[in-house]
Design an enzyme around this catalytic site. Sequence first.
Site: not given
Length: 433
Positions: A157, A375
């Site tokens: 993170h 995608d």
Amino acid sequence: MSFTVTKTAPALITPSEPTPSGHILPLSFFDRLPFLRVFLVDMIMVYGRGDQPAKVIKEAVAKALVHYYPLAGRLTTDTDDGELSVACTGEGVWFVEATADCRMEDVNYLQVEPLMIPKEQMLPSHPEGVDPYTLPLMIQVTQFRCGGFAFATRANHAVFDGIGAGQIKVAIGEMARGLKHPTVKPVWCRDVIRKPIPSQISATEPHDTDLSPVSDIKFTNNQTNIECCSFDLSLDHINHLKDRFAKEVGKICSVFDVITAKLWQSRTRAIGLQPQTEVSLTFLLNIRQVVLHNELPPDGGYYGNCLVPLVNKAPSGQIANAPLFEIVRLIKEAKDDLLRKDSASLIGGMPPYKKPSYADLSIVDWRRLGLYEADFGWGGPMFLVPLNEHTVTSCSTYLFKSPVASKKDVCLVTYCIVKEHLEAFRAEMNDFT
């Protein structure tokens, strides 16, 4: 029935072209916050179909690393100032190929808690002797018998936040679909968000988020007594409430504002704390345009940590008994107030991490992180599966898009209620489903 995932040994994916190396990139003040630098974020994205997805994604990652070359480096404190930074070594990202001996429907598309396949089998691993906290990103692609696949990541993170994760994964998808460059150009500029000078911070800025002790319920922080439940929330109903709010209050609110207000009130009523007990609601706000407005191009591109927690507090009795629109107003005004602050106050007002109690609730809106736009050539993900955030914040909730393209509902998944309060919580939420 048990299922098995067979993994290959981890392999390094290096940038497909030469990249800058041999230098150190600083991280921002936000990136270096103690609770972020030791937080490895585990996540699975579930896709319904793909043709040799591991091969396609592996090649796409190599191309994306040309543009996101810091991800091929290593986190280090071996610097002049001893601060956590990224060494641009070009070593690469650890990548694991895997196959599962089942169809996705056999494991409910990894939507059941706990997972029907142990998460350790679905998440990328690293070779023995490698410190995972030095790795910005690891990836595993698991192919299922049905043709679907899971794209799993473990990320530090300290290097990027949720919006950054979405931006990076969208870029990998664009490379997989044949684009030469990411649509959004990555921006580093971490040195802009510096440690604040105390004199720059408003004297009214809160620095201590300790809540009064909650003694009227037993609550453990190990998740063993927290129930997972989900709700499909009707957008038609929510939009109707938004219209009513605009007419009655004269201001515009968001879908998030309405859902969050309903959630906070429903849970507060269900857990039945004493009226004077303070309850809190925490969510994240993106402040990129506030603290980086002079640095960012119009389409953004900054992928470091720039989501700050907004902590809303009120007596339990007030939240339980107020009209819903009053809670919507409280949430909206808190957001507006925070975004009106100057950059120094926003950076200096970051609350320290505190161990939460059962009076605390958090919500993360995964619909707005860009992850659904990742995608790789066969459409976006059907499901997002966060695997560890609720173990950090304890009483957490998540907003997702409906997996059914034709539905306009919002999916709310909660890890915030003990079993004895679950029935009451469901009853309170029912008029939103």
